[in-house]
Write a protein that holds these residues in place. Structure first.
Motif: not given
Length: 201
Positions: A155-165
């Motif tokens: 979940r944390a990595e998916l949230a980070a992926a949203q922001l980094v993308g």
């Protein structure tokens, strides 16, 4: 001819060492940010800093080591603030996380080392390792621990992926109208999505 005051070639006097080291780090951040890891050389960093290549090696060792030093000095202090994200109600953690990430990107002092990491990590494992160490170890693991659950890390990595993308499109690729949109508008749209990744069903 020696007069007793000669120094070993390439090494500054003690009173200059701090300033010289800082100048090399500043030049390295600029070079890595503009060129990425692969196209940056120790010789290029030395030239930009106005010093000999041997002096860069003396202070920092290999290119991998100067890369990590250059980005860590500026970027790591920003990652010392995850308490502001982790603490507080879970139902607003998405907004706190989103504001934290875009706060780093909007700050010129931390944007340059972050650009250096992102541009370089795509093609270089050494740069990718720095990114994982700074972001995953110091930030994502703590957020995952706060939200809990068997899939907290994902979940944390998916949230980070949203922001980094989003940050990649805005700050690196500079796609319009995203690149020039007001940051508050971006935060308002992204925060609920990030919240969904972290605490949604």
């Amino acid at each position: 001819m020696s007069d007793g005051t000669a120094r070993r070639r390439g090494r500054p006097p003690r009173t200059e060492s701090g300033d010289t080291r800082d100048r090399i780090l500043a030049a390295a951040r600029e070079e890595f940010s503009e060129r990425g890891y692969e196209k940056t050389s120790v010789r290029g960093i030395a030239k930009a800093a106005g010093v000999d290549s041997a002096l860069v090696h003396h202070y920092f060792g290999t290119k991998d080591q100067i890369f990590e030093a250059a980005v860590t000095v500026s970027f790591a202090p920003a990652l010392a603030a995850p308490d502001a994200i982790v603490e507080g109600p879970l139902d607003t953690v998405g907004e706190r996380f989103t504001r934290f990430v875009f706060g780093i990107w909007e700050n010129p002092a931390t944007r340059a080392p972050l650009l250096a990491i992102v541009r370089s990590a795509v093609n270089n494992e050494a740069a990718a390792a720095v990114f994982r160490r700074l972001v995953a170890a110091q930030l994502l693991h703590r957020i995952a621990g706060r939200i809990g659950g068997p899939d907290a890390e994902l979940r944390a990595e998916l949230a980070a992926a949203q922001l980094v993308g989003t940050a990649m499109l805005r700050y690196v690729i500079k796609v319009e109208p995203l690149a020039s949109a007001d940051v508050e508008r971006i935060v308002a749209r992204l925060a609920p999505v990030v919240q969904g990744h972290l605490t949604g069903e």
